[in-house]
Motif scaffolding. Structure first.
Motif, PDB file in Angstrom:
ATOM      1  N   GLU A   1      -3.631  -7.434   3.447  1.00 59.06           N
ATOM      2  CA  GLU A   1      -4.092  -7.840   4.892  1.00 59.06           C
ATOM      3  C   GLU A   1      -2.992  -8.788   5.547  1.00 59.06           C
ATOM      4  O   GLU A   1      -2.778  -8.796   6.670  1.00 59.06           O
ATOM      5  N   ASN A   2      -2.583  -9.760   4.691  1.00 58.17           N
ATOM      6  CA  ASN A   2      -1.557 -10.801   5.182  1.00 58.17           C
ATOM      7  C   ASN A   2      -0.081 -10.191   5.511  1.00 58.17           C
ATOM      8  O   ASN A   2       0.529 -10.441   6.261  1.00 58.17           O
ATOM      9  N   TYR A   3       0.379  -9.118   4.525  1.00 62.19           N
ATOM     10  CA  TYR A   3       1.374  -8.385   4.997  1.00 62.19           C
ATOM     11  C   TYR A   3       1.361  -7.664   6.305  1.00 62.19           C
ATOM     12  O   TYR A   3       2.287  -7.459   7.112  1.00 62.19           O
ATOM     13  N   VAL A   4       0.170  -7.062   6.532  1.00 60.94           N
ATOM     14  CA  VAL A   4      -0.076  -6.412   7.611  1.00 60.94           C
ATOM     15  C   VAL A   4       0.044  -7.094   9.043  1.00 60.94           C
ATOM     16  O   VAL A   4       0.660  -6.826  10.139  1.00 60.94           O
ATOM     17  N   SER A   5      -0.585  -8.335   8.835  1.00 55.56           N
ATOM     18  CA  SER A   5      -0.539  -9.333   9.763  1.00 55.56           C
ATOM     19  C   SER A   5       0.740  -9.859  10.453  1.00 55.56           C
ATOM     20  O   SER A   5       1.171  -9.823  11.423  1.00 55.56           O
ATOM     21  N   TYR A   6       1.577 -10.051   9.062  1.00 57.60           N
ATOM     22  CA  TYR A   6       2.926 -10.504   9.648  1.00 57.60           C
ATOM     23  C   TYR A   6       3.899  -9.518  10.080  1.00 57.60           C
ATOM     24  O   TYR A   6       4.592  -9.769  11.217  1.00 57.60           O
ATOM     25  N   TYR A   7       3.777  -8.153   9.636  1.00 56.58           N
ATOM     26  CA  TYR A   7       4.180  -7.176  10.237  1.00 56.58           C
ATOM     27  C   TYR A   7       4.085  -6.887  11.621  1.00 56.58           C
ATOM     28  O   TYR A   7       5.054  -6.462  12.440  1.00 56.58           O
ATOM     29  N   LEU A   8       2.954  -7.127  12.149  1.00 58.98           N
ATOM     30  CA  LEU A   8       2.444  -6.831  13.256  1.00 58.98           C
ATOM     31  C   LEU A   8       2.676  -8.018  14.383  1.00 58.98           C
ATOM     32  O   LEU A   8       2.591  -8.079  15.602  1.00 58.98           O
ATOM     33  N   SER A   9       3.137  -9.334  13.681  1.00 60.57           N
ATOM     34  CA  SER A   9       3.419 -10.628  14.537  1.00 60.57           C
ATOM     35  C   SER A   9       4.525 -10.346  15.167  1.00 60.57           C
ATOM     36  O   SER A   9       5.551  -9.497  15.052  1.00 60.57           O
ATOM     37  N   ASP A  10       4.976 -11.511  16.327  1.00 63.34           N
ATOM     38  CA  ASP A  10       5.880 -11.413  17.081  1.00 63.34           C
ATOM     39  C   ASP A  10       7.271 -11.558  16.024  1.00 63.34           C
ATOM     40  O   ASP A  10       8.217 -11.106  16.658  1.00 63.34           O
ATOM     41  N   ALA A  11       6.982 -12.320  14.835  1.00 64.54           N
ATOM     42  CA  ALA A  11       8.344 -12.512  14.083  1.00 64.54           C
ATOM     43  C   ALA A  11       8.981 -11.049  13.594  1.00 64.54           C
ATOM     44  O   ALA A  11       9.988 -11.203  13.331  1.00 64.54           O
ATOM     45  N   ILE A  12       8.038 -10.029  13.235  1.00 58.23           N
ATOM     46  CA  ILE A  12       8.588  -8.577  12.896  1.00 58.23           C
ATOM     47  C   ILE A  12       8.548  -7.782  14.011  1.00 58.23           C
ATOM     48  O   ILE A  12       9.547  -7.066  14.329  1.00 58.23           O
ATOM     49  N   GLY A  13       7.552  -7.628  14.678  1.00 60.17           N
ATOM     50  CA  GLY A  13       7.117  -6.795  15.791  1.00 60.17           C
ATOM     51  C   GLY A  13       6.975  -5.351  15.372  1.00 60.17           C
ATOM     52  O   GLY A  13       7.670  -4.229  15.904  1.00 60.17           O
ATOM     53  N   GLY A  14       6.246  -5.130  14.315  1.00 55.19           N
ATOM     54  CA  GLY A  14       6.173  -3.808  13.845  1.00 55.19           C
ATOM     55  C   GLY A  14       5.408  -2.900  14.577  1.00 55.19           C
ATOM     56  O   GLY A  14       4.396  -3.275  15.366  1.00 55.19           O
ATOM     57  N   ASP A  15       5.404  -1.719  14.383  1.00 52.89           N
ATOM     58  CA  ASP A  15       4.807  -0.600  15.092  1.00 52.89           C
ATOM     59  C   ASP A  15       3.916   0.376  14.270  1.00 52.89           C
ATOM     60  O   ASP A  15       4.789   1.205  13.409  1.00 52.89           O
ATOM     61  N   LEU A  16       2.715   0.407  14.190  1.00 50.60           N
ATOM     62  CA  LEU A  16       2.076   1.133  13.215  1.00 50.60           C
ATOM     63  C   LEU A  16       2.289   2.576  13.345  1.00 50.60           C
ATOM     64  O   LEU A  16       2.310   3.359  12.671  1.00 50.60           O
ATOM     65  N   SER A  17       2.379   2.889  14.843  1.00 49.75           N
ATOM     66  CA  SER A  17       2.439   4.395  15.004  1.00 49.75           C
ATOM     67  C   SER A  17       3.532   4.940  14.562  1.00 49.75           C
ATOM     68  O   SER A  17       3.888   6.234  14.643  1.00 49.75           O
ATOM     69  N   SER A  18       4.748   4.142  14.356  1.00 48.25           N
ATOM     70  CA  SER A  18       6.016   4.567  13.822  1.00 48.25           C
ATOM     71  C   SER A  18       6.039   4.938  12.327  1.00 48.25           C
ATOM     72  O   SER A  18       7.164   5.371  11.742  1.00 48.25           O
ATOM     73  N   LEU A  19       5.192   4.291  11.439  1.00 47.95           N
ATOM     74  CA  LEU A  19       5.199   4.700  10.037  1.00 47.95           C
ATOM     75  C   LEU A  19       4.900   5.742   9.540  1.00 47.95           C
ATOM     76  O   LEU A  19       4.119   6.886  10.047  1.00 47.95           O
ATOM     77  N   GLU A  20       5.676   6.201   8.636  1.00 49.83           N
ATOM     78  CA  GLU A  20       5.585   7.243   7.709  1.00 49.83           C
ATOM     79  C   GLU A  20       4.566   6.865   6.541  1.00 49.83           C
ATOM     80  O   GLU A  20       4.185   8.074   5.926  1.00 49.83           O
ATOM     81  N   GLY A  21       4.628   5.728   6.161  1.00 48.09           N
ATOM     82  CA  GLY A  21       4.287   5.509   4.879  1.00 48.09           C
ATOM     83  C   GLY A  21       4.306   3.822   4.740  1.00 48.09           C
ATOM     84  O   GLY A  21       5.100   3.494   5.349  1.00 48.09           O
ATOM     85  N   VAL A  22       3.700   3.391   3.561  1.00 46.93           N
ATOM     86  CA  VAL A  22       3.865   1.872   3.217  1.00 46.93           C
ATOM     87  C   VAL A  22       3.741   2.060   1.833  1.00 46.93           C
ATOM     88  O   VAL A  22       3.053   3.035   1.129  1.00 46.93           O
ATOM     89  N   VAL A  23       4.886   1.538   1.074  1.00 43.43           N
ATOM     90  CA  VAL A  23       5.330   1.308  -0.171  1.00 43.43           C
ATOM     91  C   VAL A  23       4.740  -0.031  -0.828  1.00 43.43           C
ATOM     92  O   VAL A  23       5.303  -1.032  -0.296  1.00 43.43           O
ATOM     93  N   PHE A  24       4.243   0.078  -2.263  1.00 43.30           N
ATOM     94  CA  PHE A  24       3.820  -1.208  -2.688  1.00 43.30           C
ATOM     95  C   PHE A  24       4.671  -1.620  -3.996  1.00 43.30           C
ATOM     96  O   PHE A  24       4.778  -0.473  -4.754  1.00 43.30           O
ATOM     97  N   TYR A  25       4.854  -2.611  -4.113  1.00 43.98           N
ATOM     98  CA  TYR A  25       5.942  -3.196  -5.380  1.00 43.98           C
ATOM     99  C   TYR A  25       5.207  -4.226  -6.111  1.00 43.98           C
ATOM    100  O   TYR A  25       4.759  -5.288  -5.630  1.00 43.98           O
ATOM    101  N   GLN A  26       5.666  -4.071  -7.442  1.00 43.58           N
ATOM    102  CA  GLN A  26       5.166  -5.179  -8.505  1.00 43.58           C
ATOM    103  C   GLN A  26       6.424  -5.226  -9.252  1.00 43.58           C
ATOM    104  O   GLN A  26       7.227  -4.479  -9.381  1.00 43.58           O
ATOM    105  N   THR A  27       6.811  -6.483 -10.020  1.00 41.44           N
ATOM    106  CA  THR A  27       7.593  -6.402 -11.199  1.00 41.44           C
ATOM    107  C   THR A  27       7.249  -5.784 -12.497  1.00 41.44           C
ATOM    108  O   THR A  27       5.996  -6.194 -12.925  1.00 41.44           O
ATOM    109  N   GLY A  28       7.610  -4.700 -12.921  1.00 35.97           N
ATOM    110  CA  GLY A  28       7.406  -4.332 -14.101  1.00 35.97           C
ATOM    111  C   GLY A  28       7.788  -4.992 -15.408  1.00 35.97           C
ATOM    112  O   GLY A  28       8.470  -6.101 -15.516  1.00 35.97           O
TER     113      GLY A  28
END
Length: 300
Positions: free
Chosen positions: A199-226
Motif C-alpha cells: 500500500e505504501n509503495y503504491v501511494s508513493y508511486y502515485l504521489s507527485d514525487a513519482i507521478g506514476g500512472d496505473l493505466s500504463s502498467l503492464e505488471g508489478v514485480v516484487f523483490y526480496q533478498t534471497g
C-alpha cells in the motif's frame, strides 16, 4: 463477531464442559458446550467475586445450596431456571439436554462481562457417578485479542510499463524500501520511516514525487533478498488490458496474488534481472549501460 469474551471450564470424571461468555451487537450471551459426557442443564448461576449481600437461589431441585469457593460460601448475583429435572417424554431430544459437541446458547441480563467472575450450573441426568452436579467455575480465561495480521513487506518493487518477451523489466519505475548509500543512479526509495508495504509503495508511486500512472502498467514485480544475499523476484502481478483503472483494482489483484503465493521474507523466487541504467527517459540505452549487470536502476 463477539467483541469480548470470557471462558469458564469445568471437568470431573465422566463430564466436562466449556462456558463462553461474550458480547455481540450490544447483548451478552453464554455458550454452554459439552466436551465429554452429557448433562441436562436445569439452571445457571453467575455473579462477581464480591461475596456480599443476599444470594439468589432457586427453590427445590434447582438450588445451589452448599456451593463454596475456596471454602467461602458463594453469593450468587443471578439465578436463571431453564428446565425441570428429568428428560421426560422428549428424552435426549430435550432442549437443555446436551451431549458431547452440543451447545446451548443463553442471553444473559447483564450490562458488562465484568459482572461475571463465577459461573455455576445445576444439572441432572449427568454422566458422572453422582448423576447430577452443582458445578462452580471461576478464574475465567480472557482470550487475547487477535493481533492484526501484519502486511507483507518488500525490499523493492518494479512498476513495469515495458517487459521483454521473456518477461524481463525494460521500462518503468523501481522503488526501493530504503535509499542505498551511495545511490549513483538516483533510484527512488520510500520516504524515511515508511513501512515497505504494498500500500505504501503504491501511494508513493502515485504521489507527485513519482507521478506514476496505473493505466500504463503492464505488471508489478516484487523483490526480496534471497539466501545468497542477492535480490530475487518473489512474484509479480500482471495488469489487465489497458492497465489498472484505479488503486482498488490494483489492490484487488494483489490480494488475489497473496492467496496463491507463499510469501515469507527471503523466499526463493526467480532470479532478479538487474535493470539497465539510463540517465534520461528520452534517450536510448547507452552501450556502456548495456554492459552493466550488477547495478540496478529506475527505468522511466
Amino acid at each position: 463477531m463477539p467483541v469480548q469474551s470470557k471462558v469458564f471450564t469445568y471437568q470431573i470424571d465422566g463430564l466436562s464442559y466449556i462456558v463462553t461468555l461474550y458480547e455481540q451487537d450490544g447483548s451478552f450471551f453464554s455458550d454452554i458446550t459439552v466436551v465429554e459426557g452429557a448433562m441436562d442443564v436445569n439452571a445457571v448461576y453467575f455473579g462477581d467475586d464480591e461475596f456480599s449481600g443476599s444470594s439468589e437461589n432457586l427453590d427445590g431441585p434447582l438450588n445451589m445450596n452448599g456451593t463454596r469457593l475456596d471454602g467461602e460460601r458463594i453469593q450468587w448475583d443471578e439465578a436463571v431456571a431453564l428446565s425441570d429435572p428429568g428428560l421426560g417424554p422428549e428424552g435426549e431430544d430435550k432442549e437443555t439436554y446436551l451431549q458431547a459437541g452440543d451447545t446451548l446458547t443463553l442471553e444473559l441480563d447483564i450490562g458488562s462481562l465484568d459482572e461475571v467472575d463465577i459461573f455455576g450450573i445445576r444439572a441432572t441426568s449427568t454422566t458422572n457417578d453422582a448423576g447430577s452436579i452443582k458445578a462452580v467455575s471461576d478464574d475465567p480465561e480472557e482470550p487475547e485479542e487477535p493481533e492484526d495480521p501484519q502486511d507483507p513487506t518488500y525490499e523493492k518493487l518494479f512498476f513495469g510499463e515495458v517487459f521483454s518477451d521473456a518477461g524481463d523489466p525494460l521500462g518503468g519505475t523501481f522503488i526501493l524500501s530504503e535509499e542505498p548509500d551511495p545511490n549513483p543512479y538516483s533510484i527512488p526509495s520510500l520516504p524515511e520511516g515508511t513501512d515497505p508495504t504494498f500500500e505504501n509503495y503504491v501511494s508513493y508511486y502515485l504521489s507527485d514525487a513519482i507521478g506514476g500512472d496505473l493505466s500504463s502498467l503492464e505488471g508489478v514485480v516484487f523483490y526480496q533478498t534471497g539466501e545468497d544475499g542477492t535480490q530475487e523476484e518473489v512474484f509479480r502481478i500482471d495488469a489487465p488490458e489497458g492497465g489498472f483503472q484505479d488503486p482498488e483494482d490494483l489492490f484487488a489483484a494483489y490480494e488475489d496474488a497473496l492467496e496463491t503465493q507463499d510469501l515469507p521474507a527471503g523466499t526463493e523466487g526467480e532470479s532478479l534481472i538487474m535493470a539497465l541504467s539510463i540517465e534520461d527517459a528520452s534517450e536510448d540505452l547507452a552501450p556502456e549501460a548495456e554492459e552493466e549487470t550488477t547495478e540496478e536502476l529506475e527505468l522511466i
